[in-house]
Write a protein that holds these residues in place. Structure first.
Motif, PDB file in Angstrom:
ATOM      1  N   TRP A 186      40.169  41.620 -49.345  1.00 15.92           N
ATOM      2  CA  TRP A 186      38.926  42.402 -49.751  1.00 15.92           C
ATOM      3  C   TRP A 186      38.035  42.200 -48.708  1.00 15.92           C
ATOM      4  N   VAL A 187      37.693  41.421 -48.033  1.00 13.00           N
ATOM      5  CA  VAL A 187      36.544  41.034 -46.969  1.00 13.00           C
ATOM      6  C   VAL A 187      37.073  42.246 -45.952  1.00 13.00           C
ATOM      7  N   ASP A 188      38.255  42.404 -45.370  1.00 13.93           N
ATOM      8  CA  ASP A 188      38.580  43.126 -44.361  1.00 13.93           C
ATOM      9  C   ASP A 188      38.227  44.744 -44.712  1.00 13.93           C
ATOM     10  N   ALA A 189      38.551  45.113 -45.870  1.00 10.52           N
ATOM     11  CA  ALA A 189      38.307  46.290 -46.645  1.00 10.52           C
ATOM     12  C   ALA A 189      36.905  46.752 -46.863  1.00 10.52           C
ATOM     13  N   HIS A 190      35.960  45.669 -47.027  1.00  7.10           N
ATOM     14  CA  HIS A 190      34.616  46.006 -47.471  1.00  7.10           C
ATOM     15  C   HIS A 190      33.663  45.660 -46.315  1.00  7.10           C
ATOM     16  N   SER A 191      34.147  45.350 -44.852  1.00 10.73           N
ATOM     17  CA  SER A 191      33.164  44.801 -43.696  1.00 10.73           C
ATOM     18  C   SER A 191      33.132  46.258 -42.876  1.00 10.73           C
TER      19      SER A 191
END
Length: 72
Positions: A67-72
């Protein structure tokens, strides 16, 4: 509960015990949480069901890192 630091976020994995079926076989529902500086950023629903508490807890950080990778 598992916690890790990832790109400045804290990612958490949770295991919730569930009883299944007539014989009350135990299984574990997995979920994940993401926090930043102590504040909730996002939380998953149930990510899946696992036989062991440890496997369920490991699924949460995997989801949270994605999730972090997709929203960074």
């Amino acid at each position: 509960m598992q916690s890790q630091s990832y790109h400045g976020y804290q990612v958490w994995g949770h295991s919730i015990v569930e009883l299944e079926g007539e014989f009350q076989r135990e299984r574990h529902a997995a979920s994940g949480t993401i926090t930043l500086r102590g504040k909730l950023v996002h939380a998953s629903g149930v990510l899946g069901h696992y036989e062991s508490e440890e496997d369920a807890e490991l699924a949460g950080p995997d989801w949270a890192r994605a999730w972090v990778d997709a929203h960074s």
